[in-house]
Enzyme design. Structure first.
Site, PDB file in Angstrom:
ATOM      1  N   HIS A 161      45.726  37.293  47.296  1.00 60.17           N
ATOM      2  CA  HIS A 161      46.097  38.242  46.242  1.00 60.17           C
ATOM      3  C   HIS A 161      46.918  37.563  45.148  1.00 60.17           C
ATOM      4  CE1 HIS A 161      50.324  38.575  47.546  1.00 60.17           C
ATOM      5  NE2 HIS A 161      49.877  38.643  48.800  1.00 60.17           N
ATOM      6  N   CYS A 195      50.103  36.077  53.816  1.00 56.33           N
ATOM      7  CA  CYS A 195      49.078  36.225  52.794  1.00 56.33           C
ATOM      8  C   CYS A 195      49.032  34.987  51.893  1.00 56.33           C
ATOM      9  CB  CYS A 195      49.341  37.464  51.946  1.00 56.33           C
ATOM     10  SG  CYS A 195      48.971  39.018  52.805  1.00 56.33           S
TER      11      CYS A 195
END
Length: 241
Positions: free
Chosen positions: A201, A217
Site C-alpha cells: 500500500h 505490510c
C-alpha cells in the site's frame, strides 16, 4: 577618474539596487517569482513533497557534494504550511528505475526483497521495474508467496484488534475505522495479499521508505504504488523474501 575596480563595484551595486526595486514593485502588484528547484531534482521529488498545503522540498544534488538542499513551495491561501525535515529526504536509490533481473520468476511477478527494501516487478528479457519500499519492523518481518486477492483505490483502514490493543498500551488510541484519503496511513492504493492481513500500500509518511517501519505490510510512495497498481491485475503472484 575612478579605477576599473571601482567602476565594476559601482555597476554591480547599481544592478542589485535596480533588481531589488523592481522585485518590490512586482510583489506590490501581486506577482511572485517562480520557485527554483535545486538542480537535479526530477519529477518524482516534486510529486513526493509537493502538496496544496505547501512544504519544504528536500533533495540531494546529483554529485552529493552540496548535501541536502531545500526550496520553499509557497502555501495556498487559507492553508497552513507543512514542513518536511530535510534529514528525511529519500535516498535516490529508492526511486523507481528499470534494472536487470536474473531470478527465475516469470514476467508479471512481484518479488519483494525485504532486507534490501526493494520491490521488483519482473519484466521481459531479464529486466524488472524496481521500487523502494518500507517493510516490517523488528518482530514483524515475514516471507512467503501469495497472490493479489483484491485492489482498492484510496482504501479505508480498519486496524486489527491486536494492533488496537498493542497501541493502546503505548498510550495511542487508534480509530475502529478510518475512511480513505490523504491522511489515511494506507495511502492512495492498496493491493491485498491472499487472506492475510498484509497489503502492498501507499503511505502518508514517504520518508519511511527504505526502513523497517510497518507491522508487516509493504509500504510504497503514493505515486509508486499508483504506478504499480496500474501495472498488475488481481491474481498477480507476490513473493516476499
Amino acid at each position: 577618474m575612478l579605477s576599473k575596480a571601482a567602476l565594476a563595484a559601482l555597476a554591480v551595486g547599481t544592478s542589485l539596487a535596480f533588481c531589488m526595486v523592481s522585485a518590490g514593485a512586482q510583489e506590490r502588484n501581486g506577482w511572485r517569482p517562480a520557485v527554483r528547484i535545486a538542480p537535479g531534482v526530477g519529477g518524482p521529488w516534486v510529486m513526493e513533497f509537493g502538496s496544496p498545503s505547501g512544504v519544504v522540498l528536500g533533495a540531494r544534488t546529483p554529485d552529493g557534494s552540496a548535501g541536502l538542499q531545500s526550496a520553499a513551495l509557497a502555501a495556498q491561501p487559507g492553508t497552513s504550511a507543512r514542513t518536511v525535515d530535510p534529514r528525511h529526504a529519500i535516498d535516490p536509490k529508492f526511486l523507481p528505475q528499470d534494472v536487470a533481473y536474473t531470478g527465475h520468476e516469470k514476467p508479471g511477478t512481484i518479488v519483494i526483497d525485504s532486507r534490501s527494501h526493494f520491490l521488483y516487478l519482473v519484466g521481459e528479457k531479464g529486466t524488472a521495474r524496481r521500487y523502494g519500499v518500507g517493510t516490517g519492523k523488528e518482530g514483524f518481518g515475514w516471507s512467503g508467496t501469495h497472490r493479489v486477492s483484491r485492489k482498492a483505490e484510496w482504501p479505508g483502514w480498519t486496524p486489527p484488534a491486536q494492533m488496537i490493543a498493542r497501541e493502546k498500551k503505548k498510550g495511542r488510541i487508534l480509530p475502529a475505522h478510518m475512511p480513505g484519503g490523504p491522511a489515511n496511513p494506507l495511502g492512495a492504493r492498496a493491493m491485498y495479499l491472499g487472506s492475510t492481513l498484509y497489503r502492498i500500500h501507499g503511505t502518508n509518511q514517504p520518508w519511511t521508505i527504505g526502513r523497517n517501519v510497518s507491522s508487516g505490510c509493504i509500504r510504497m510512495r503514493n505515486e509508486d504504488v499508483t504506478d504499480l497498481y496500474g501495472r498488475v491485475p488481481v491474481g498477480t503472484k507476490v513473493v516476499v523474501l
